[in-house]
Design a protein around this motif. Structure first.
Motif, PDB file in Angstrom:
ATOM      1  N   TYR A  33       0.818  -1.208   0.000  1.00 24.60           N
ATOM      2  CA  TYR A  33       0.000   0.000   0.000  1.00 24.60           C
ATOM      3  C   TYR A  33       0.858   1.267   0.000  1.00 24.60           C
ATOM      4  N   PHE A  34       0.299   2.296  -0.631  1.00 28.33           N
ATOM      5  CA  PHE A  34       0.854   3.644  -0.533  1.00 28.33           C
ATOM      6  C   PHE A  34       0.078   4.413   0.527  1.00 28.33           C
ATOM      7  N   TRP A  35       0.779   5.237   1.276  1.00 29.43           N
ATOM      8  CA  TRP A  35       0.185   6.130   2.270  1.00 29.43           C
ATOM      9  C   TRP A  35       0.525   7.546   1.840  1.00 29.43           C
ATOM     10  N   SER A  36      -0.496   8.327   1.561  1.00 30.29           N
ATOM     11  CA  SER A  36      -0.279   9.611   0.880  1.00 30.29           C
ATOM     12  C   SER A  36      -0.851  10.800   1.630  1.00 30.29           C
ATOM     13  N   TRP A  37      -0.361  11.966   1.210  1.00 28.62           N
ATOM     14  CA  TRP A  37      -0.961  13.235   1.581  1.00 28.62           C
ATOM     15  C   TRP A  37      -1.562  13.849   0.319  1.00 28.62           C
ATOM     16  N   ILE A  38      -2.787  14.318   0.463  1.00 30.41           N
ATOM     17  CA  ILE A  38      -3.557  14.904  -0.630  1.00 30.41           C
ATOM     18  C   ILE A  38      -4.207  16.169  -0.083  1.00 30.41           C
ATOM     19  N   ARG A  39      -4.241  17.217  -0.870  1.00 35.45           N
ATOM     20  CA  ARG A  39      -4.844  18.453  -0.378  1.00 35.45           C
ATOM     21  C   ARG A  39      -5.866  18.988  -1.369  1.00 35.45           C
ATOM     22  N   GLN A  40      -6.760  19.820  -0.858  1.00 38.86           N
ATOM     23  CA  GLN A  40      -7.774  20.445  -1.701  1.00 38.86           C
ATOM     24  C   GLN A  40      -7.900  21.919  -1.344  1.00 38.86           C
ATOM     25  N   PRO A  41      -7.307  22.794  -2.157  1.00 34.82           N
ATOM     26  CA  PRO A  41      -7.473  24.234  -1.921  1.00 34.82           C
ATOM     27  C   PRO A  41      -8.920  24.643  -2.152  1.00 34.82           C
ATOM     28  N   PRO A  42      -9.341  25.750  -1.585  1.00 38.92           N
ATOM     29  CA  PRO A  42     -10.733  26.182  -1.762  1.00 38.92           C
ATOM     30  C   PRO A  42     -11.073  26.406  -3.230  1.00 38.92           C
ATOM     31  N   GLY A  43     -12.164  25.800  -3.670  1.00 37.64           N
ATOM     32  CA  GLY A  43     -12.634  25.969  -5.029  1.00 37.64           C
ATOM     33  C   GLY A  43     -11.851  25.196  -6.083  1.00 37.64           C
ATOM     34  N   LYS A  44     -10.931  24.334  -5.650  1.00 42.15           N
ATOM     35  CA  LYS A  44     -10.099  23.592  -6.609  1.00 42.15           C
ATOM     36  C   LYS A  44     -10.233  22.085  -6.384  1.00 42.15           C
ATOM     37  N   ASP A  45      -9.680  21.315  -7.324  1.00 48.37           N
ATOM     38  CA  ASP A  45      -9.694  19.862  -7.209  1.00 48.37           C
ATOM     39  C   ASP A  45      -8.658  19.376  -6.192  1.00 48.37           C
ATOM     40  N   LYS A  46      -8.826  18.139  -5.774  1.00 46.31           N
ATOM     41  CA  LYS A  46      -7.822  17.527  -4.906  1.00 46.31           C
ATOM     42  C   LYS A  46      -6.502  17.395  -5.656  1.00 46.31           C
ATOM     43  N   GLU A  47      -5.395  17.536  -4.908  1.00 42.96           N
ATOM     44  CA  GLU A  47      -4.053  17.484  -5.475  1.00 42.96           C
ATOM     45  C   GLU A  47      -3.222  16.488  -4.668  1.00 42.96           C
ATOM     46  N   TRP A  48      -2.683  15.475  -5.334  1.00 45.58           N
ATOM     47  CA  TRP A  48      -1.797  14.543  -4.666  1.00 45.58           C
ATOM     48  C   TRP A  48      -0.451  15.208  -4.426  1.00 45.58           C
ATOM     49  N   MET A  49       0.082  15.072  -3.183  1.00 45.23           N
ATOM     50  CA  MET A  49       1.323  15.732  -2.808  1.00 45.23           C
ATOM     51  C   MET A  49       2.503  14.764  -2.753  1.00 45.23           C
ATOM     52  N   GLY A  50       2.284  13.584  -2.198  1.00 40.85           N
ATOM     53  CA  GLY A  50       3.371  12.641  -2.056  1.00 40.85           C
ATOM     54  C   GLY A  50       2.905  11.399  -1.321  1.00 40.85           C
ATOM     55  N   ALA A  51       3.737  10.353  -1.381  1.00 42.31           N
ATOM     56  CA  ALA A  51       3.355   9.066  -0.801  1.00 42.31           C
ATOM     57  C   ALA A  51       4.562   8.364  -0.200  1.00 42.31           C
ATOM     58  N   ILE A  52       4.269   7.532   0.803  1.00 38.35           N
ATOM     59  CA  ILE A  52       5.258   6.599   1.342  1.00 38.35           C
ATOM     60  C   ILE A  52       4.780   5.186   1.024  1.00 38.35           C
ATOM     61  N   TRP A  53       5.624   4.428   0.391  1.00 37.16           N
ATOM     62  CA  TRP A  53       5.364   3.018   0.083  1.00 37.16           C
ATOM     63  C   TRP A  53       5.511   2.201   1.374  1.00 37.16           C
ATOM     64  N   TYR A  54       4.961   1.024   1.442  1.00 37.82           N
ATOM     65  CA  TYR A  54       4.998   0.204   2.657  1.00 37.82           C
ATOM     66  C   TYR A  54       6.431  -0.042   3.152  1.00 37.82           C
ATOM     67  N   ASP A  55       7.413   0.002   2.225  1.00 35.18           N
ATOM     68  CA  ASP A  55       8.801  -0.264   2.603  1.00 35.18           C
ATOM     69  C   ASP A  55       9.558   0.999   3.003  1.00 35.18           C
ATOM     70  N   GLY A  56       8.875   2.132   3.000  1.00 35.06           N
ATOM     71  CA  GLY A  56       9.499   3.381   3.397  1.00 35.06           C
ATOM     72  C   GLY A  56       9.961   4.258   2.251  1.00 35.06           C
ATOM     73  N   SER A  57       9.927   3.752   1.029  1.00 37.66           N
ATOM     74  CA  SER A  57      10.292   4.580  -0.116  1.00 37.66           C
ATOM     75  C   SER A  57       9.315   5.750  -0.250  1.00 37.66           C
ATOM     76  N   THR A  58       9.834   6.884  -0.708  1.00 40.21           N
ATOM     77  CA  THR A  58       8.984   8.064  -0.841  1.00 40.21           C
ATOM     78  C   THR A  58       8.888   8.525  -2.289  1.00 40.21           C
ATOM     79  N   TYR A  59       7.741   9.099  -2.610  1.00 41.04           N
ATOM     80  CA  TYR A  59       7.436   9.591  -3.957  1.00 41.04           C
ATOM     81  C   TYR A  59       6.754  10.942  -3.805  1.00 41.04           C
ATOM     82  N   TYR A  60       7.128  11.890  -4.678  1.00 43.06           N
ATOM     83  CA  TYR A  60       6.612  13.239  -4.536  1.00 43.06           C
ATOM     84  C   TYR A  60       6.040  13.763  -5.845  1.00 43.06           C
ATOM     85  N   SER A  61       5.047  14.641  -5.716  1.00 43.76           N
ATOM     86  CA  SER A  61       4.564  15.372  -6.870  1.00 43.76           C
ATOM     87  C   SER A  61       5.686  16.265  -7.388  1.00 43.76           C
ATOM     88  N   PRO A  62       5.955  16.246  -8.691  1.00 43.61           N
ATOM     89  CA  PRO A  62       7.041  17.091  -9.221  1.00 43.61           C
ATOM     90  C   PRO A  62       6.858  18.568  -8.896  1.00 43.61           C
TER      91      PRO A  62
END
Length: 125
Positions: free
Chosen positions: A34-63
Motif C-alpha cells: 500500500y501507498f500512504w499519501s498526503w492529498i490536499r484540496q485548496p478552496p474551489g479547486k480539485d484535490k491534489e496529490w502531494m506525495g506518498a510513502i510506500w509500505y517499505d518506506g520509499s517516498t514519492y513526490y509530486s514534481p
C-alpha cells in the motif's frame, strides 16, 4: 477497518514550515503493498496529490511540490508525516491523509480507498 486521523496546527505563517501527522489504526503502515499519501484540496479547486510513502518506506513526490515536501514515518507509532516548507497563502487547503488500494498508482486520487476526515490549514500572517 482502516482509520486515518490527521493532526497539526490549523494556522501557519507565510515562509514557515507546515507539519502534519497522520495516525493510522486498524492496519499497519508496513503492510504490503500500500501507498500512504498526503492529498490536499485548496478552496474551489480539485484535490491534489502531494506525495506518498510506500509500505517499505520509499517516498514519492509530486514534481510540482517536490522541492518543498518531505514525508517521513514512525513505525512504532504507526504514523506518517508531512512537512511542507516555505508556505504561502496558496498552500491554504484541507489536507488529507489516505491509503491506496493494493499496488496502486500513487499519484492517482481515484486509487485511494481510505481517507482521514481532513484538516483545514490556513496560511496567513
Amino acid at each position: 477497518q482502516v482509520q486515518l486521523q490527521e493532526s497539526g496546527p490549523g494556522l501557519v505563517k507565510p515562509s514557515q514550515t507546515l507539519s502534519l501527522t497522520c495516525t493510522v489504526s486498524g492496519g499497519s503502515i508496513t503492510t504490503r503493498y500500500y501507498f500512504w499519501s498526503w492529498i490536499r484540496q485548496p478552496p474551489g479547486k480539485d484535490k491534489e496529490w502531494m506525495g506518498a510513502i510506500w509500505y517499505d518506506g520509499s517516498t514519492y513526490y509530486s514534481p510540482s511540490l517536490q522541492s518543498r515536501t518531505s514525508l517521513s514515518r514512525d513505525i512504532s507509532e504507526n504514523q506518517f508525516s508531512l512537512q511542507l516548507s516555505s508556505v504561502t497563502p496558496e498552500d491554504t487547503a484541507v489536507y488529507y491523509c489516505a491509503r491506496s488500494r493494493v499496488v496502486a498508482a500513487p499519484g492517482s486520487i481515484d486509487e485511494y480507498e481510505y481517507w482521514g476526515q481532513g484538516t483545514q490549514v490556513t496560511v496567513s500572517s
